[in-house]
Write an enzyme that holds these catalytic residues in place. Structure first.
Site, PDB file in Angstrom:
ATOM      1  N   TYR A 152       4.294   6.365  10.368  1.00 53.20           N
ATOM      2  CA  TYR A 152       3.441   5.201  10.095  1.00 53.20           C
ATOM      3  C   TYR A 152       4.232   4.130   9.341  1.00 53.20           C
ATOM      4  O   TYR A 152       4.101   2.937   9.620  1.00 53.20           O
ATOM      5  CB  TYR A 152       2.221   5.622   9.264  1.00 53.20           C
ATOM      6  CG  TYR A 152       1.133   4.569   9.167  1.00 53.20           C
ATOM      7  CD1 TYR A 152       1.222   3.519   8.255  1.00 53.20           C
ATOM      8  CD2 TYR A 152       0.021   4.618   9.997  1.00 53.20           C
ATOM      9  CE1 TYR A 152       0.244   2.540   8.177  1.00 53.20           C
ATOM     10  CE2 TYR A 152      -0.985   3.646   9.912  1.00 53.20           C
ATOM     11  CZ  TYR A 152      -0.850   2.617   8.992  1.00 53.20           C
ATOM     12  OH  TYR A 152      -1.836   1.645   8.920  1.00 53.20           O
TER      13      TYR A 152
ATOM     14  N   LYS B 136       1.419  -0.433  15.339  1.00 57.58           N
ATOM     15  CA  LYS B 136       2.801  -0.525  15.824  1.00 57.58           C
ATOM     16  C   LYS B 136       3.088  -1.738  16.696  1.00 57.58           C
ATOM     17  O   LYS B 136       4.257  -2.029  16.978  1.00 57.58           O
ATOM     18  CB  LYS B 136       3.140   0.742  16.629  1.00 57.58           C
ATOM     19  CG  LYS B 136       3.194   1.993  15.776  1.00 57.58           C
ATOM     20  CD  LYS B 136       4.212   1.878  14.675  1.00 57.58           C
ATOM     21  CE  LYS B 136       4.100   3.015  13.669  1.00 57.58           C
ATOM     22  NZ  LYS B 136       4.729   2.650  12.388  1.00 57.58           N
TER      23      LYS B 136
ATOM     24  N   PRO C 265      -3.812  -0.132  18.982  1.00 55.18           N
ATOM     25  CA  PRO C 265      -3.526  -0.587  17.611  1.00 55.18           C
ATOM     26  C   PRO C 265      -3.698   0.489  16.533  1.00 55.18           C
ATOM     27  O   PRO C 265      -3.401   0.243  15.385  1.00 55.18           O
ATOM     28  CB  PRO C 265      -4.508  -1.726  17.401  1.00 55.18           C
ATOM     29  CG  PRO C 265      -5.591  -1.515  18.393  1.00 55.18           C
ATOM     30  CD  PRO C 265      -4.973  -0.809  19.554  1.00 55.18           C
TER      31      PRO C 265
ATOM     32  N   TYR D  83      -9.023   5.121   7.881  1.00 52.39           N
ATOM     33  CA  TYR D  83      -9.169   5.461   9.307  1.00 52.39           C
ATOM     34  C   TYR D  83     -10.189   6.593   9.379  1.00 52.39           C
ATOM     35  O   TYR D  83      -9.999   7.630   8.738  1.00 52.39           O
ATOM     36  CB  TYR D  83      -7.852   5.963   9.877  1.00 52.39           C
ATOM     37  CG  TYR D  83      -6.770   4.943  10.072  1.00 52.39           C
ATOM     38  CD1 TYR D  83      -5.986   4.495   9.009  1.00 52.39           C
ATOM     39  CD2 TYR D  83      -6.490   4.431  11.336  1.00 52.39           C
ATOM     40  CE1 TYR D  83      -4.968   3.567   9.202  1.00 52.39           C
ATOM     41  CE2 TYR D  83      -5.474   3.496  11.537  1.00 52.39           C
ATOM     42  CZ  TYR D  83      -4.726   3.072  10.453  1.00 52.39           C
ATOM     43  OH  TYR D  83      -3.714   2.152  10.665  1.00 52.39           O
TER      44      TYR D  83
ATOM     45  N   HIS E  83       0.845  -1.205   0.000  1.00 54.50           N
ATOM     46  CA  HIS E  83       0.000   0.000   0.000  1.00 54.50           C
ATOM     47  C   HIS E  83       0.875   1.247   0.000  1.00 54.50           C
ATOM     48  O   HIS E  83       1.807   1.354   0.795  1.00 54.50           O
ATOM     49  CB  HIS E  83      -0.912   0.013   1.236  1.00 54.50           C
ATOM     50  CG  HIS E  83      -2.074  -0.924   1.133  1.00 54.50           C
ATOM     51  ND1 HIS E  83      -3.149  -0.886   1.983  1.00 54.50           N
ATOM     52  CD2 HIS E  83      -2.335  -1.932   0.254  1.00 54.50           C
ATOM     53  CE1 HIS E  83      -4.030  -1.818   1.636  1.00 54.50           C
ATOM     54  NE2 HIS E  83      -3.554  -2.464   0.588  1.00 54.50           N
TER      55      HIS E  83
HETATM   56  P1  FAS Z   1       2.247 -12.210  21.815  1.00 56.14           P
HETATM   57  O1  FAS Z   1       1.290 -11.901  22.928  1.00 56.14           O
HETATM   58  O2  FAS Z   1       1.756 -12.249  20.415  1.00 56.14           O
HETATM   59  O3  FAS Z   1       2.924 -13.646  22.086  1.00 56.14           O
HETATM   60  C1  FAS Z   1       3.279 -14.054  23.389  1.00 56.14           C
HETATM   61  C2  FAS Z   1       3.287 -15.568  23.407  1.00 56.14           C
HETATM   62  O4  FAS Z   1       3.730 -15.989  24.700  1.00 56.14           O
HETATM   63  C3  FAS Z   1       1.896 -16.164  23.198  1.00 56.14           C
HETATM   64  O5  FAS Z   1       1.928 -17.177  22.228  1.00 56.14           O
HETATM   65  C4  FAS Z   1       1.531 -16.722  24.576  1.00 56.14           C
HETATM   66  O6  FAS Z   1       0.731 -17.878  24.509  1.00 56.14           O
HETATM   67  C5  FAS Z   1       2.898 -17.037  25.139  1.00 56.14           C
HETATM   68  N1  FAS Z   1       2.932 -17.074  26.610  1.00 56.14           N
HETATM   69  C6  FAS Z   1       2.290 -16.259  27.478  1.00 56.14           C
HETATM   70  N2  FAS Z   1       2.553 -16.639  28.742  1.00 56.14           N
HETATM   71  C7  FAS Z   1       3.381 -17.721  28.663  1.00 56.14           C
HETATM   72  C8  FAS Z   1       4.007 -18.558  29.610  1.00 56.14           C
HETATM   73  N3  FAS Z   1       3.805 -18.376  30.915  1.00 56.14           N
HETATM   74  N4  FAS Z   1       4.792 -19.571  29.185  1.00 56.14           N
HETATM   75  C9  FAS Z   1       4.999 -19.766  27.846  1.00 56.14           C
HETATM   76  N5  FAS Z   1       4.425 -19.011  26.886  1.00 56.14           N
HETATM   77  C10 FAS Z   1       3.627 -18.001  27.301  1.00 56.14           C
HETATM   78  N6  FAS Z   1      -1.127  -4.939  16.871  1.00 56.14           N
HETATM   79  C11 FAS Z   1      -1.244  -4.225  15.730  1.00 56.14           C
HETATM   80  O7  FAS Z   1      -0.245  -3.667  15.274  1.00 56.14           O
HETATM   81  N7  FAS Z   1      -2.458  -4.130  15.098  1.00 56.14           N
HETATM   82  C12 FAS Z   1      -3.577  -4.762  15.574  1.00 56.14           C
HETATM   83  O8  FAS Z   1      -4.647  -4.655  15.004  1.00 56.14           O
HETATM   84  C13 FAS Z   1      -3.495  -5.528  16.745  1.00 56.14           C
HETATM   85  N8  FAS Z   1      -4.583  -6.211  17.233  1.00 56.14           N
HETATM   86  C14 FAS Z   1      -4.463  -6.936  18.384  1.00 56.14           C
HETATM   87  C15 FAS Z   1      -5.556  -7.656  18.911  1.00 56.14           C
HETATM   88  C16 FAS Z   1      -5.431  -8.400  20.095  1.00 56.14           C
HETATM   89  C17 FAS Z   1      -6.623  -9.172  20.650  1.00 56.14           C
HETATM   90  C18 FAS Z   1      -4.205  -8.408  20.786  1.00 56.14           C
HETATM   91  C19 FAS Z   1      -4.055  -9.139  22.107  1.00 56.14           C
HETATM   92  C20 FAS Z   1      -3.115  -7.720  20.275  1.00 56.14           C
HETATM   93  C21 FAS Z   1      -3.232  -6.983  19.055  1.00 56.14           C
HETATM   94  N9  FAS Z   1      -2.133  -6.304  18.509  1.00 56.14           N
HETATM   95  C22 FAS Z   1      -2.233  -5.578  17.368  1.00 56.14           C
HETATM   96  C23 FAS Z   1      -0.837  -6.353  19.133  1.00 56.14           C
HETATM   97  C24 FAS Z   1      -0.184  -7.670  18.744  1.00 56.14           C
HETATM   98  O9  FAS Z   1      -0.105  -7.773  17.358  1.00 56.14           O
HETATM   99  C25 FAS Z   1       1.140  -7.716  19.451  1.00 56.14           C
HETATM  100  O10 FAS Z   1       1.863  -6.515  19.302  1.00 56.14           O
HETATM  101  C26 FAS Z   1       2.000  -8.870  19.001  1.00 56.14           C
HETATM  102  O11 FAS Z   1       1.251 -10.050  19.127  1.00 56.14           O
HETATM  103  C27 FAS Z   1       3.255  -8.878  19.870  1.00 56.14           C
HETATM  104  O12 FAS Z   1       3.902 -10.092  19.700  1.00 56.14           O
HETATM  105  P2  FAS Z   1       4.613 -10.829  20.939  1.00 56.14           P
HETATM  106  O13 FAS Z   1       5.450  -9.844  21.654  1.00 56.14           O
HETATM  107  O14 FAS Z   1       5.209 -12.060  20.383  1.00 56.14           O
HETATM  108  O15 FAS Z   1       3.445 -11.176  21.971  1.00 56.14           O
HETATM  109  C1  PHB Z   2      -5.460  -4.610  10.847  1.00 55.27           C
HETATM  110  O1  PHB Z   2      -5.543  -4.807   9.631  1.00 55.27           O
HETATM  111  O2  PHB Z   2      -5.749  -5.491  11.680  1.00 55.27           O
HETATM  112  C2  PHB Z   2      -4.977  -3.270  11.347  1.00 55.27           C
HETATM  113  C3  PHB Z   2      -4.429  -2.374  10.457  1.00 55.27           C
HETATM  114  C4  PHB Z   2      -3.989  -1.136  10.926  1.00 55.27           C
HETATM  115  C5  PHB Z   2      -4.123  -0.823  12.266  1.00 55.27           C
HETATM  116  C6  PHB Z   2      -4.675  -1.738  13.159  1.00 55.27           C
HETATM  117  C7  PHB Z   2      -5.120  -2.973  12.693  1.00 55.27           C
HETATM  118  O3  PHB Z   2      -3.704   0.395  12.722  1.00 55.27           O
END
Ligand code: FAS
Ligand code: PHB
Length: 404
Positions: free
Chosen positions: A387, A297, A293, A202, A75
């Protein structure tokens, strides 16, 4: 008790843990990953959608760019929509960079496929994971298939997300947490329907924020601002589509509906912990910081942390201890710039509860901010620079000499 030895024990097989294990392997550094969830659970998590150009480059350099190049949607920019008008912010024109829409689910799938092909040591479905002696001789203990296990390592990396066990293992007097809550959450859906836009929208509407994202030419990803105490069972598909039409609709444009295949509500918070390192334990990704989100980032910050940490470990084992000692400072310096941008995007684009009636000063102030941002090439260039991804270090920030 089966005992393993390795250089780096990684707790967590989300994007941060999986990518770190892969990057360390590329440098010939042995690691073991311990994950509490089953692999199918991890593969099913939806979450983030946008990769900064730097994240795409990191994944590609590590040999993980095959499907990303084939299926990622490049994009040029995004749309900011307010007061019934949609304005394009063209990153490629403004700063010569792009972003790629490629879901976190796909990134994780690619990483797990690569690890399986390489025979990496990853323990899924590990119970009772705990870390020990993090300042001296680090160990990770856990139960797997009913058997107790222990890993002796040179270092432990907590890539276990916001609710993990590693950050709490750091003594309270060695940590400072900085946190901000938001009075709203995001209701997100995946729908089997072609996106109704070529790039992300957005939107600030009087009813609240809405966003049109996507996952592929046939799958749309959409979000709505809702109250943080909302229950997803109170939101029928019809109610969700009605709200999306109301907020995103503009003259001459139509939002395509389709079967909703996933829906969930995600709370919002800003969180940073200092330091990201204690003794021989290092934190990466959501274990150390969380952003709302809106700025896309979360995933990209995790990738940036891992890029810094993998390089620091490679230099450590080559005899240069400085980058590892400076890891926390390097991450936090960049993270506060990320926090500021994510908070700015969030406050600009969400209706503030209580800002209602004829005295909705915040709303009209936000419209003014959006009008300025989309009307000034300087403001748009600043948004585009942030961004599409700030450099890993401050020294590489773009510095245009002011005209004499
Ligand atoms: P993660 O949380 O992805 O991974 C951590 C891992 O550690 C998991 O697999 C978990 O099971 C494991 N773990 C936890 N406790 C443990 C233990 N005691 N022992 C062993 N393993 C354990 N970011 C965006 O940029 N855009 C979005 O739209 C967006 N939407 C999101 C929606 C949701 C519901 C959530 C929760 C997050 C969202 N995020 C979004 C942020 C997300 O993308 C995170 O930044 C990203 O998953 C970060 O990756 P990790 O640091 O690997 O953490
Ligand atoms: C998504 O596609 O999930 C998304 C994209 C941009 C954002 C947040 C979520 O800022």
């Amino acid at each position: 008790m089966p005992s393993l030895k390795t250089r780096v024990a990684i707790v967590g097989a989300g994007p941060a843990g999986l990518l770190l294990g892969w990057a360390l392997g590329a440098s010939g550094i042995d690691s073991v990953i311990v994950e509490r969830r089953p692999v199918d659970y991890i593969l099913a998590r939806v979450r983030a959608g946008v990769l900064e150009q730097g994240s795409v480059e990191t994944l590609t350099e590590l040999g993980l760019g095959g499907r990303l190049a084939a299926e990622g949607l490049v994009h040029r920019g995004i749309y900011l929509q307010f007061a019934g008008e949609r304005h394009h912010v063209d990153f490629a024109d403004l700063v010569g960079r792009t972003v790629t829409v490629y879901g976190q689910q796909a990134v994780v799938r690619d990483l797990i496929t690569a690890h399986e092909g390489a025979g990496s040591r990853i323990f899924y479905s590990a119970d009772d994971v705990a870390v020990h002696d993090i300042a001296t001789t680090p160990r990770v203990s856990f139960t797997h298939d009913g058997q107790p296990h222990e890993i002796e390592a040179d270092f432990i990396v907590g890539a276990d997300g916001f609710h993990g066990v590693c950050r709490p293992a750091i003594p309270a007097d060695a940590l400072t947490a900085y946190e901000r809550g938001y009075p709203y959450a995001w209701l997100g859906i995946l729908a089997d329907v072609a996106p109704s836009t070529d790039e992300l929208i957005y939107c600030l509407h009087e009813d609240g924020f809405a966003m049109h994202s996507m996952r592929s030419p046939t799958v749309s990803r959409l979000y709505l601002q809702v109250n943080p105490d909302e229950k997803i069972e109170d939101w029928s598909d019809e109610r969700i589509w009605d709200a999306l039409h109301a907020r995103l609709g503009i003259d001459g444009w139509r939002l395509n509906e389709g079967p909703v295949t996933e829906k969930s509500i995600t709370p919002m918070r800003s969180f940073v912990v200092s330091s990201m390192n204690h003794g021989r334990l290092f934190l990466a990704g959501d274990a150390g910081h969380i952003v709302p989100p809106t700025g896309a980032k979360g995933l990209n910050s995790a990738i940036a942390d891992v890029t810094l940490l993998a390089d620091a470990f490679a230099r450590y084992y080559a005899g240069d201890e400085a980058p590892l000692a400076g890891y926390s400072d390097a991450v936090l310096s960049r993270q506060w710039r990320i926090q500021q941008f994510s908070q700015w995007m969030t406050r600009m684009l969400h209706r503030h509860p209580g800002d209602a009636g004829e005295h909705r000063f915040d709303y009209f102030s936000q419209l003014g901010e959006l009008d300025y941002t989309t009307g000034s090439v300087h403001a748009m260039r600043s948004l585009a620079e942030q961004y599409t991804g700030l450099p890993l270090s401050r020294h590489s920030l773009s510095r245009q000499e002011h005209a004499a």
